[in-house]
Design an enzyme around this catalytic site. Structure first.
Site, PDB file in Angstrom:
ATOM      1  CG  LEU A 320      -2.106  -0.842   1.221  1.00  0.00           C
ATOM      2  CD1 LEU A 320      -2.752  -0.878   2.587  1.00  0.00           C
ATOM      3  CD2 LEU A 320      -3.083  -0.302   0.196  1.00  0.00           C
ATOM      4  CG  LEU A 326       6.624  10.031  -5.614  1.00  0.00           C
ATOM      5  CD1 LEU A 326       7.445  11.292  -5.755  1.00  0.00           C
ATOM      6  CD2 LEU A 326       5.717   9.836  -6.826  1.00  0.00           C
ATOM      7  CB  VAL A 329      10.727   8.094  -1.011  1.00  0.00           C
ATOM      8  CG1 VAL A 329      11.295   9.373  -1.564  1.00  0.00           C
ATOM      9  CG2 VAL A 329       9.251   7.968  -1.281  1.00  0.00           C
ATOM     10  CG  ASP A 464       2.031  26.621  10.204  1.00  0.00           C
ATOM     11  OD1 ASP A 464       1.929  27.850  10.422  1.00  0.00           O
ATOM     12  OD2 ASP A 464       1.200  25.791  10.613  1.00  0.00           O
TER      13      ASP A 464
END
Ligand SMILES: *[C@@H]1O[C@H](CO)[C@@H](O)[C@H](O)[C@H]1NC(C)=O
Ligand SMILES: *[C@@H]1O[C@H](CO)[C@@H](O)[C@H](O)[C@H]1NC(C)=O
Ligand SMILES: *[C@@H]1O[C@H](CO)[C@@H](O)[C@H](O)[C@H]1NC(C)=O
Ligand SMILES: *[C@@H]1O[C@H](CO)[C@@H](O)[C@H](O)[C@H]1NC(C)=O
Ligand SMILES: *[C@@H]1O[C@H](CO)[C@@H](O)[C@H](O)[C@H]1NC(C)=O
Ligand SMILES: *[C@@H]1O[C@H](CO)[C@@H](O)[C@H](O)[C@H]1NC(C)=O
Ligand SMILES: *[C@@H]1O[C@H](CO)[C@@H](O)[C@H](O)[C@H]1NC(C)=O
Ligand SMILES: *[C@@H]1O[C@H](CO)[C@@H](O)[C@H](O)[C@H]1NC(C)=O
Ligand SMILES: *[C@@H]1O[C@H](CO)[C@@H](O)[C@H](O)[C@H]1NC(C)=O
Length: 633
Positions: A320, A326, A329, A464
């Site tokens: 999964l 990708l 990785v 952030d």
């Protein structure tokens, strides 16, 4: 199955025996225990970990930090069992708290008593303290002055030396063998309040009235210490209206619990098998469709059940994951632990509201340690892609992840950072961070940012940075958290503006330009918070960086410094920190919040400039700063 049935009937037998025993036993006559409780190491195992129920005492002991200091424990070990969601908020005097203590059986110099059980608390004598005052006020009658005298034979009770240490014996008991067999795991120390009744205490702890009488007798007066036998702690401080379905009634829960386990097991297994079938079906379909050759062997394995349950699930998750991320990785995923979804459910009590840190971020207990578990949709796994590329002491570490194929969720599991956010230290728990700590925190954040800007390819922008995304560990070192908005690849332009008011760089807000310089801007705002103790945006909506530009706009240097000294956090004003160090940090902050991104320094420059400030300060104070941060360039 046979051993289980045997085990089961044994428990029922115990239950019956226990009932008979109880109906025969007489309530013990309550002696006045002003001299403490004698203990017997033959029938009980000492020492043991247990709890006292404590109510905050105004004026000195109304917050977790001072209560934790009084009992020499960490705030977390109180807030956790006491169900305090936000440890930095103040407490009210009626709020019950569970405080963990280590209960020992200690020999004392009294021929009649010999040994008494208590937890030994070291207390530093302050002006006007007496044994009576400290035990009845600060410790809320969890001990008596008589026992305190016995434990401190060398102190003169009428002439206590201010600043010396006294030992206060907090009353406690460890369960005896009979009680342990009846699943009494703790005898919680409780001080009977004037408006209490045995029934009210029984309902607070969710035990039977009789079980309290069995241990303490029924002649109980206000401020007497009693011991409440429980198998586990109740959830305290529930918001009103939330029902608790905890059954901790001593002894009658035995058959209950086991039924639960058996039912739970079979349901769990059923769900697993169902999931396994569904998921492998899906995968086989997909795989045949997509990459016919590559992994055929594994799927044959799953279909034919060649691998154990564990193994095949692992493979499925892996597959999964590979679909999800990708291909380039996926190999780095081996670095991380893959958690079973059930493991996370168990760790968070089924993603219970009580475990929510904020939003869909939960706190969970896995393998003896706290972790932070963040739930997200599969398409939000960008954060996973970024985090697996980064590894630095000033970034929160990703421990692993899990996938719930059932509702298409992905869970990221991080290390738990004990001391919470910088924001709460600055704005709620005011005055607890000294200048030295603030300087170190600023350098830590700068190092973390420098790392993601300079040492990742493609470059990562956090997007952030704000004080609530900076977490402080047990040593008050800072770590950057929440890469939820982070993006790799720089100088992109986005139409979708995200971020936090007061920290957003102007060019991003107006043109959507994403670059490392936007992190530099937000970092500058955090520096201003550290300096001023003010929030990034005030109640009137004025942003902190604008008011900083006003302060620093003065042309006269002396005037500037005067204004700065008035503007900084009043807790820093009290400390004797060097003016040079303060102005240096202010200079860095002002450069970072420059409206023109091209005029802002890079994080490399920032780290260098801050360390200069560091040196300045530590040279004066004579303190050595051994963990010297990286000085690139
Ligand atoms: C504990 O057991 C020892 C021997 O096993 C005995 O000598 C001692 O008196 C017992 N103590 C108490 C308090 O029962
Ligand atoms: C507080 O507890 C720690 C261990 O948790 C211990 O090392 C320390 O000595 C204790 N402090 C006092 C004052 O008892
Ligand atoms: C020893 O304990 C008994 C109570 O069990 C008390 O009456 C007596 O005063 C104590 N002796 C000393 C010296 O504290
Ligand atoms: C209490 O603790 C102190 C040091 O932690 C120790 O010196 C003292 O003997 C202890 N008292 C008892 C009665 O255990
Ligand atoms: C402790 O007990 C005394 C009476 O013995 C009482 O006056 C006092 O209010 C109690 N302290 C607390 C904090 O309840
Ligand atoms: C109290 O103790 C101090 C030293 O600890 C001593 O100098 C002083 O005389 C004592 N006072 C009385 C009234 O015993
Ligand atoms: C006793 O009073 C306290 C506050 O004074 C309150 O929180 C508690 O619920 C009361 N208990 C009962 C049984 O009424
Ligand atoms: C354990 O404690 C209970 C309650 O105080 C008492 O009834 C029982 O006899 C004790 N059991 C042993 C083995 O001492
Ligand atoms: C609690 O128990 C009641 C019945 O006793 C039940 O209706 C309710 O669903 C339970 N709540 C939870 C959260 O299990």
């Amino acid at each position: 199955m046979l051993p289980k049935i045997l085990h089961f009937s044994y428990l029922i037998l115990l239950l019956i025996l226990n009932k008979i025993h109880h109906s025969n036993s007489q309530p013990t006559i309550n002696k006045k225990h002003t001299f403490g409780y004698t203990c017997n190491t033959n029938t009980s195992q000492y020492p043991c970990q247990t709890y006292v129920l404590y109510r905050p005492k105004p004026p000195d002991y109304l917050d977790l930090a001072s209560i934790a200091d009084l009992f020499n424990v960490s705030r977390l070990t109180i807030s956790e069992p006491s169900n305090i969601a936000n440890p930095s908020f103040g407490l009210n005097p009626d709020q019950p708290l569970f405080i963990p203590i280590s209960c020992g059986c200690n020999p004392v110099r009294n021929q009649t008593l010999k040994s008494i059980s208590f937890a030994n608390m070291t207390y530093n004598i302050k002006p006007a303290d007496t044994f009576y005052y400290v035990s009845s006020n600060h410790f809320g009658n969890l001990t008596t002055y008589e026992t305190t005298m016995i434990v401190n034979p060398t102190l003169d009770i009428f002439n206590l030396t201010i600043g010396s240490n006294a030992y206060f014996p907090i009353f406690c008991k460890c369960p005896n063998t009979t009680q342990l067999r009846n699943r009494v795991n703790f005898l919680v120390t409780y001080v009977f309040q004037p408006n209490d009744s045995l029934s009210s205490i029984a309902s607070l702890f969710r035990v039977t009235r009789q079980s309290i009488v069995d241990v303490n007798g029924d002649d109980i007066n206000p401020y007497d210490t009693i011991f409440v036998p429980v198998s586990k702690l109740v959830k305290l401080n529930q918001p009103p209206g939330v029902p608790t379905n905890q059954t901790v009634v001593v002894s009658t829960t035995i058959d209950h619990d086991h039924k639960g386990v058996v039912v739970g097991l079979s349901v769990g297994l059923g769900v697993c098998v169902l999931l396994l079938v569904l998921v492998s079906g899906l995968l086989v379909y997909r795989e045949v469709d997509n990459r016919k050759k590559s992994k055929e062997r594994d799927f044959e394995g799953i279909k034919q059940g060649k691998f154990g349950k564990q193994g095949s699930e692992r493979r499925i998750v892996k597959q999964l994951e590979q679909n999800l991320l990708l291909a380039d990785v996926s190999d780095t995923l081996d670095k991380y632990k893959i958690y079973e979804i059930d493991e996370l459910r168990k760790a968070t009590n089924g993603f219970d509201e009580k475990n929510v840190i904020q939003g869909s971020v939960y706190k969970g207990f896995i393998d003896g340690k706290f972790h932070v578990i963040k739930k997200m949709k599969w398409n939000a796994c960008e954060e996973l892609k970024i985090l697996q590329k980064v590894n630095h002491g000033n970034l929160v570490r990703l421990e692993g992840f899990s996938i719930d194929p059932e509702d298409a969720s992905c869970y990221l599991v991080y290390e738990y950072i004990e001391n919470g956010s910088l924001s709460s230290w600055l704005h709620e728990n005011k005055g607890k961070l000294n200048w030295k700590a603030r300087l170190r925190i600023s350098i830590d954040i700068a190092n973390g940012l420098q790392y993601i800007h300079e040492h990742t390819r493609p470059q990562v922008v956090h997007k952030d940075i704000k004080s609530s995304n900076i977490l402080l560990d047990a040593n008050m070192r800072a770590k950057i958290a929440n890469f939820g908005l982070a993006r790799s690849g720089c100088n992109a332009i986005t139409m979708h503006i995200v971020g936090t008011q007061g920290y957003i760089a102007p060019e991003y807000l107006t043109d959507g330009i994403v670059s490392p310089k936007m992190d530099v801007f937000s970092f500058g705002v955090v520096l201003l918070e550290l300096l001023s103790g003010r929030e990034a945006i005030d109640d009137d909506g004025k942003v902190l960086w604008a008011s900083a530009h006003e302060i620093w706009g003065y042309t006269e240097d002396t005037e500037k410094v005067k204004k700065l000294m008035e503007w900084i956090d009043k807790f820093l004003q009290k400390e004797s920190c060097s003016v040079d160090a303060l102005t240096n940090m202010m200079n860095v902050a002002i450069a970072c919040v420059n409206k023109d991104p091209s005029k802002r320094p890079s994080m490399v420059d920032v780290v260098y400039a801050l360390c200069k400030s560091d040196d300045l300060f530590y040279d004066i104070s004579g303190n050595d700063f051994s963990t010297s941060p990286i000085r690139a360039r």
